[in-house]
Design an enzyme around this catalytic site. Sequence first.
Site, mmCIF file in Angstrom:
data_model
loop_
_atom_site.group_PDB
_atom_site.id
_atom_site.type_symbol
_atom_site.label_atom_id
_atom_site.label_comp_id
_atom_site.label_asym_id
_atom_site.label_seq_id
_atom_site.Cartn_x
_atom_site.Cartn_y
_atom_site.Cartn_z
ATOM 1 N N GLY A 247 -9.339 4.652 3.827
ATOM 2 C CA GLY A 247 -8.735 4.479 2.536
ATOM 3 C C GLY A 247 -7.989 5.453 2.355
ATOM 4 N N SER A 248 -8.085 5.443 0.877
ATOM 5 C CA SER A 248 -6.876 6.509 0.433
ATOM 6 C C SER A 248 -7.810 7.847 0.477
ATOM 7 C CB SER A 248 -6.843 6.335 -1.355
ATOM 8 O OG SER A 248 -7.502 6.166 -1.883
ATOM 9 N N GLY A 252 -11.846 8.720 -0.675
ATOM 10 C CA GLY A 252 -12.369 9.440 0.631
ATOM 11 C C GLY A 252 -13.263 11.006 -0.891
ATOM 12 N N GLU A 269 -11.752 8.137 6.613
ATOM 13 C CA GLU A 269 -10.731 7.840 7.687
ATOM 14 C C GLU A 269 -9.268 7.436 6.390
ATOM 15 O OE1 GLU A 269 -9.584 8.137 10.483
ATOM 16 O OE2 GLU A 269 -11.771 7.894 11.997
ATOM 17 N N CYS A 303 -1.608 4.001 8.310
ATOM 18 C CA CYS A 303 -1.998 5.497 8.152
ATOM 19 C C CYS A 303 -1.446 6.128 8.603
ATOM 20 C CB CYS A 303 -3.262 5.497 8.107
ATOM 21 S SG CYS A 303 -4.305 4.828 9.949
HETATM 22 P P1 NAD Z 1 -8.216 2.613 -1.608
HETATM 23 O O1 NAD Z 1 -8.536 3.513 -1.405
HETATM 24 O O2 NAD Z 1 -7.594 2.448 -2.795
HETATM 25 O O3 NAD Z 1 -9.171 1.162 -0.941
HETATM 26 C C1 NAD Z 1 -9.966 1.230 0.748
HETATM 27 C C2 NAD Z 1 -11.033 0.891 0.683
HETATM 28 O O4 NAD Z 1 -11.839 1.630 -0.302
HETATM 29 C C3 NAD Z 1 -10.970 -1.003 -0.565
HETATM 30 O O5 NAD Z 1 -11.886 -1.635 0.161
HETATM 31 C C4 NAD Z 1 -11.963 -0.431 -1.935
HETATM 32 O O6 NAD Z 1 -12.218 -1.107 -2.614
HETATM 33 C C5 NAD Z 1 -12.448 0.582 -1.439
HETATM 34 N N1 NAD Z 1 -13.379 2.119 -2.533
HETATM 35 C C6 NAD Z 1 -11.896 2.433 -3.661
HETATM 36 N N2 NAD Z 1 -13.172 3.094 -4.415
HETATM 37 C C7 NAD Z 1 -13.802 2.905 -3.732
HETATM 38 C C8 NAD Z 1 -14.676 3.645 -4.301
HETATM 39 N N3 NAD Z 1 -15.109 4.633 -5.096
HETATM 40 N N4 NAD Z 1 -16.123 3.653 -3.215
HETATM 41 C C9 NAD Z 1 -16.400 3.521 -3.186
HETATM 42 N N5 NAD Z 1 -15.414 2.078 -2.049
HETATM 43 C C10 NAD Z 1 -13.908 2.467 -2.999
HETATM 44 O O7 NAD Z 1 -6.410 2.261 -0.540
HETATM 45 P P2 NAD Z 1 -5.409 0.884 0.156
HETATM 46 O O8 NAD Z 1 -4.893 0.982 -0.883
HETATM 47 O O9 NAD Z 1 -6.298 -0.071 0.632
HETATM 48 O O10 NAD Z 1 -5.431 1.385 1.541
HETATM 49 C C11 NAD Z 1 -4.426 2.431 1.816
HETATM 50 C C12 NAD Z 1 -5.771 3.763 1.920
HETATM 51 O O11 NAD Z 1 -5.378 3.910 3.341
HETATM 52 C C13 NAD Z 1 -3.781 4.814 2.778
HETATM 53 O O12 NAD Z 1 -3.693 6.084 2.125
HETATM 54 C C14 NAD Z 1 -4.077 5.131 4.017
HETATM 55 O O13 NAD Z 1 -3.437 5.963 4.422
HETATM 56 C C15 NAD Z 1 -5.246 4.461 4.399
HETATM 57 N N6 NAD Z 1 -6.014 4.348 6.236
HETATM 58 C C16 NAD Z 1 -6.186 5.342 6.829
HETATM 59 C C17 NAD Z 1 -6.396 5.357 8.273
HETATM 60 C C18 NAD Z 1 -7.091 6.051 8.685
HETATM 61 O O14 NAD Z 1 -7.422 5.850 10.112
HETATM 62 N N7 NAD Z 1 -7.080 7.390 8.281
HETATM 63 C C19 NAD Z 1 -6.573 3.525 8.286
HETATM 64 C C20 NAD Z 1 -6.041 2.582 7.136
HETATM 65 C C21 NAD Z 1 -5.891 3.510 6.050
#
Ligand code: NAD
Length: 517
Positions: A247-248, A252, A269, A303
């Site tokens: 995720g973001s 992370g 990731e 990503c």
């Molecule tokens: P996001 O960070 O908003 O959410 C991702 C996940 O994390 C969701 O399931 C969310 O519920 C969970 N989450 C959020 N805050 C949390 C916390 N405090 N504790 C536990 N879980 C939590 O991201 P998004 O908008 O769904 O996805 C887009 C982002 O993901 C972009 O930044 C993209 O680059 C990244 N991404 C990275 C990769 C990689 O392999 N590097 C792959 C896909 C997406």
Amino acid sequence: MSETAVSFGIDEALKKLGLNQINEGTSTGSNNFGSGDAIASYSPVDGALIGKVKSTTSEDYEKVMQAATSAFTEWRSVPAPQRGEMVRQFGEKLRELKEPLGKLVSYEMGKSYQEGLGEVQEMIDICDFAVGLSRQLHGLTMHSERPGHRMYEQYHPLGVVGIISAFNFPVAVWAWNTALAWVCGDVCVWKPSEKTPMCGVACQNIIAEVLKENNLPEGISCLINGDYKVGEMMTTDTRVPLVSATGSIRMGKIVAQAVAARLGKSLLELGGNNAIIVTPDADIKMTVIGAVFGAVGTAGQRCTSTRRLIIHESIYDQVKEAVTDAYKQLRIGNPLDENNHVGPLIDTDAVNMYQKALEEAEKEGGSILVEGGVLTGDGYESGCYVKPAIVEAKNSFQIVQEETFAPILYLLKYSGNVEDAIAQQNGVVQGLSSAIMTNNLREAERFLSASGSDCGIANVNIGTSGAEIGGAFGGEKETGGGRESGSDAWKVYMRRQTNTINYTTELPLAQGIKFDL
Ligand code: NAD
């Protein structure tokens, strides 16, 4: 039912995947017991309600953890090649359901149907990889310094692997983790993105059937649903030795600290800010294809999407013109219609961020080359369709330093040699994917050297977007440092044990230490 659902066979796909109007979002194998509020999933394609998924309460979570920890005691003792056999069967089921699952991915997330199918293909590929891996989880053998001793290392399963995934790869990221974790002997608890919960239930239905058919404990694969609060249940839980979070960067940083506070392991990731360097020796035709697909594919929501083009001043105008021309041919619309190149963003919040980023870029002195904007009218009722934009900018702009999850491409200029371009490419906090377009061997090797790209992925004459499952996937710096998928990424899902065996009647100590009694 929406018109899109009818004309593109979504309803049929949902049926094949065992999805209903209201679905249990908490499940261990075939056992469903979600009791929290329902999360509604609306399609960004046409704004229609796809269905609802019940969220996981803390009581539900406890049931899941009991099932998972108890399944682990059995699963860890199943020989790894037999665990591989379960993953092989899972891959077979995915082959059978590739079309309906690909369609659901496209309809719930908004990527093109072709990309939806491609995402399911990645799941199939990682299953194949994991099946082979199940006979190759090997450690090293070392020579002991003591006579009559043998020393070697072996890998054992870790336990419960917690998976937190992002909306943009709603099914593949789960499979990259689970296929490896399962052959390694771990059990998995998955919290999909709250923006794509139906994809989570569909995947769980598929694996539940495989577990049932093999008479295996249902806790090997568990599903929990909800927002960050449900994710936090796992990050703070000492029963989860590894949390794999995609995720973001913002997420992370929070997850990493929560897991580290209890000395757990995390596999991160996170976001990227990927660039293609275009040198005077680049093949312009290849550059345009790589850059345009990288920038507008999945509506800029990968990503690995290309966000920056760093072009040498001597060919800047030529590349600018070629890319701008290519943008004129882009068709924006329903991603299930194969004639379209660009589908919607995930929701209207993402649309707002896209608009804000374009405003910021202009405020900082950027010049709009291909104008953006939100599309309205027939076919665009969801309010999530935007025009891919190109902005001439500078790497130092604050907005260029950030990852905006939308189709905005920044054109940056460099003068001098390839070192100048590499400095710009590396001059951001993220470190996921990077590429150089050149036919000059010296430039290419310089880019790949230790003083070249600082990213986890560095390509020559290929764009930044997408990757094969055979290599380890992930990025450096604020992208989080995690690696998943191919190569030796499996090692993160296991614990390493060093074993020394003495087959003599003496007890010599290491380092020649004497201890006579
Ligand atoms: P996001 O960070 O908003 O959410 C991702 C996940 O994390 C969701 O399931 C969310 O519920 C969970 N989450 C959020 N805050 C949390 C916390 N405090 N504790 C536990 N879980 C939590 O991201 P998004 O908008 O769904 O996805 C887009 C982002 O993901 C972009 O930044 C993209 O680059 C990244 N991404 C990275 C990769 C990689 O392999 N590097 C792959 C896909 C997406």
